[in-house]
Design an enzyme around this catalytic site. Structure first.
Site, PDB file in Angstrom:
ATOM      1  CG  LEU A  28      31.782  23.896  11.506  1.00 12.46           C
ATOM      2  CD1 LEU A  28      31.974  22.581  10.767  1.00 12.46           C
ATOM      3  CD2 LEU A  28      32.615  25.005  10.866  1.00 12.46           C
ATOM      4  CG  HIS A  29      30.601  25.221  18.141  1.00 12.22           C
ATOM      5  ND1 HIS A  29      31.835  24.854  18.628  1.00 12.22           N
ATOM      6  CD2 HIS A  29      29.815  25.451  19.232  1.00 12.22           C
ATOM      7  CE1 HIS A  29      31.798  24.865  19.960  1.00 12.22           C
ATOM      8  NE2 HIS A  29      30.589  25.221  20.343  1.00 12.22           N
TER       9      HIS A  29
END
Length: 186
Positions: A28-29
């Protein structure tokens, strides 16, 4: 913050939920860094400060198009069997909000001593007298373990989720966290 997407970690006898959360959060990051999106925040419905756990559910909050974009841009290779990903939905009528933010503790005694030695030209023994091991502070918060793409080192991202009095609009960082902006909790 009128839409959300819930992701649930499925039980697995081989992998603890925290390991799956770490892998997903890294992905996600990475997706948020690559695109520079700042309109997606997150919350942890099962967050427990007492048990120092983020839980097995993660909710991403943002505009419908942003969450739809995210679904198609986060690489879930190797994770699909471990996650149940819901559909983008409208947030139900809620009146509760939380601030989900990163908490950093800059009190690693060894690192502080190295810095002091470099700045003041002290020996290791002298630095130890100025900064004893007891000066080190340990955070008692849930965390995810991430790997820095720039340095390759692993680090703990400590997360605080606290109730907020009102809804506050704002931007989110590449970890989908914010010091001021709130997300709905339900």
């Amino acid at each position: 913050m009128n839409h959300y997407l819930e992701i649930r970690i499925l039980p697995d006898p081989e992998f603890m939920p925290s390991i799956i959360m770490n892998v997903f959060y890294n992905k996600l990051h990475s997706a948020l860094v690559q695109t520079g999106r700042s309109d997606i925040g997150l919350s942890f419905p099962d967050y427990s400060l007492n048990e120092k756990q983020l839980g097995v559910r993660l909710r991403l909050h943002g505009p419908r198009d942003g969450l739809t974009w995210l679904l198609s841009n986060v690489s879930l290779t190797g994770l699909r069997d471990h996650l149940r990903i819901g559909n983008v939905q409208e947030v139900p009528g809620v009146t509760r909000y939380v601030t989900v933010k990163r908490v950093q503790c800059k009190s690693n005694a060894e690192r502080m001593r190295r810095r002091l030695m470099k700045r003041k030209g002290l020996t290791a023994e002298e630095a130890l007298t100025y900064i004893p091991d007891s000066a080190q502070i340990h955070l008692n918060l849930p965390y995810v373990t991430l790997k820095s793409e720039s340095t390759g080192q692993s680090f703990r991202l400590f997360i605080s989720q606290k109730n907020a009095k009102d809804q506050v609009a704002g931007i989110f960082n590449a970890y989908a966290l914010s010091n001021q902006a709130t997300v709905p909790i339900f």
